[in-house]
Design a protein around this motif. Structure first.
Motif, PDB file in Angstrom:
ATOM      1  N   SER A 275       0.943  -1.221  -0.086  1.00  0.00           N
ATOM      2  CA  SER A 275       0.148  -0.235  -0.104  1.00  0.00           C
ATOM      3  C   SER A 275       0.808   1.354  -0.036  1.00  0.00           C
ATOM      4  CB  SER A 275      -0.896  -0.010   1.114  1.00  0.00           C
ATOM      5  OG  SER A 275      -0.013  -0.108   2.334  1.00  0.00           O
TER       6      SER A 275
ATOM      7  N   GLN B 221       1.972   4.923   0.940  1.00  0.00           N
ATOM      8  CA  GLN B 221       1.781   5.950   2.189  1.00  0.00           C
ATOM      9  C   GLN B 221       0.919   7.042   1.899  1.00  0.00           C
ATOM     10  OE1 GLN B 221       5.998   6.508   3.109  1.00  0.00           O
ATOM     11  NE2 GLN B 221       5.600   5.587   5.040  1.00  0.00           N
TER      12      GLN B 221
ATOM     13  N   ASP C   5       0.199  14.203   9.934  1.00  0.00           N
ATOM     14  CA  ASP C   5      -0.199  12.725   9.362  1.00  0.00           C
ATOM     15  C   ASP C   5      -1.735  12.607   9.481  1.00  0.00           C
ATOM     16  OD1 ASP C   5      -0.731  10.393   8.626  1.00  0.00           O
ATOM     17  OD2 ASP C   5       0.744   9.368   9.799  1.00  0.00           O
TER      18      ASP C   5
ATOM     19  N   THR D  95      -3.653  10.427   8.767  1.00  0.00           N
ATOM     20  CA  THR D  95      -3.910   8.770   9.113  1.00  0.00           C
ATOM     21  C   THR D  95      -3.837   8.387  10.527  1.00  0.00           C
ATOM     22  OG1 THR D  95      -1.931   7.987   8.226  1.00  0.00           O
ATOM     23  CG2 THR D  95      -3.563   8.452   6.505  1.00  0.00           C
ATOM     24  N   THR D  96      -2.999   9.253  11.408  1.00  0.00           N
ATOM     25  CA  THR D  96      -2.540   8.817  12.643  1.00  0.00           C
ATOM     26  C   THR D  96      -2.867   9.811  13.591  1.00  0.00           C
ATOM     27  OG1 THR D  96      -0.805   7.837  11.500  1.00  0.00           O
ATOM     28  CG2 THR D  96      -0.460   7.761  13.995  1.00  0.00           C
TER      29      THR D  96
ATOM     30  N   ASP E 256      10.172   9.185  12.585  1.00  0.00           N
ATOM     31  CA  ASP E 256       9.086   8.087  12.202  1.00  0.00           C
ATOM     32  C   ASP E 256       8.737   8.699  10.755  1.00  0.00           C
ATOM     33  OD1 ASP E 256       9.424   6.629  14.157  1.00  0.00           O
ATOM     34  OD2 ASP E 256       7.265   7.195  14.886  1.00  0.00           O
ATOM     35  N   TYR E 257       8.981  10.117  10.373  1.00  0.00           N
ATOM     36  CA  TYR E 257       8.448  10.798   9.170  1.00  0.00           C
ATOM     37  C   TYR E 257       9.726  11.275   8.330  1.00  0.00           C
ATOM     38  CZ  TYR E 257       3.895  10.193  11.268  1.00  0.00           C
ATOM     39  OH  TYR E 257       2.639   9.806  11.710  1.00  0.00           O
TER      40      TYR E 257
ATOM     41  N   ARG F 167      10.287  11.500   3.992  1.00  0.00           N
ATOM     42  CA  ARG F 167       8.869  11.653   3.142  1.00  0.00           C
ATOM     43  C   ARG F 167       8.556  13.297   2.929  1.00  0.00           C
ATOM     44  NH1 ARG F 167       4.221   8.696   6.616  1.00  0.00           N
ATOM     45  NH2 ARG F 167       3.072   9.511   4.822  1.00  0.00           N
TER      46      ARG F 167
END
Length: 201
Positions: A2, A4, A68, A70-71, A141-142, A145
């Motif tokens: 998938s 991101q 983000d 989605t989080t 974590d990012y 990107r």
């Protein structure tokens, strides 16, 4: 596999300040910075209050964030992936960059380090109006990107539109990012260190 979901750039608000403080202490944790900004409750509160004051009282300080969608964080808001603080003031308008140091901080060392940064910026930019990237941090974590690039581009686009310069105190490791946006390393070879004095003239 998938894909991101894309990260989103927005203006930060007062509600983001606790997450900004948390992100700052997550990102800037090398021994030198931890000496100047020890991770104590008092220094965290000092930083939180400093950002709150700047956000409320200095309209030329622009806080922007990458989230983000989605989080969610612990408060149910989209997770903060990165943030930046761009200072859009005139050079003679800024005043002190920080409030008086907290008792947990080594005041003489802080004055020496941050005073040197100000001297370098004055040496490179002089009295020319410029946009100062005061702070930029991306959560581990990012990284990779495009969050930092988007935050740098945001301020550079304003500077280009207004015909003004830009400046950043970059880490040597981070210098290539800024070079991609036209910053040049003007560091003084006579005073080597871990920070690069980078300007767009």
């Amino acid at each position: 596999m998938s894909l991101q979901a894309p990260l989103v750039l927005e203006l930060a608000t007062i509600d983001d300040i606790p997450a900004i403080t948390e992100l700052w202490f997550t990102v800037f944790n090398d021994p030198g910075m931890r000496h100047l900004m020890p991770d104590t409750p008092g220094v965290r509160q000092w930083m939180t209050e400093a950002n709150l004051y700047d956000m409320q009282q200095k309209p030329y300080q622009k806080y922007i964030k990458i989230v983000d969608p989605t989080t969610k964080d612990a408060t149910g808001q989209p997770r903060l992936a990165a943030y930046a603080k761009w200072d859009l003031s005139m050079p003679n308008q800024r005043g002190p960059r920080f409030p008086p140091w907290h008792a947990d901080q080594p005041s003489q060392d802080c004055n020496a380090f941050f005073g040197k940064l100000e001297e370098d910026r004055k040496r490179v930019m002089g009295d020319r109006k410029h946009y100062y990237l005061d702070m930029l941090g991306t959560h581990p974590d990012y990284r990779g990107r495009g969050a930092a690039s988007a935050l740098v581009k945001w301020g550079c686009d304003i500077a280009d539109r207004e015909g003004d310069g830009a400046y950043v105190d970059a880490s040597k490791a981070g210098a290539p990012l800024y070079q991609r946006y036209g910053f040049v390393d003007f560091s003084d070879p006579a005073t080597p260190g871990d920070t690069a004095s980078m300007g767009r003239l």
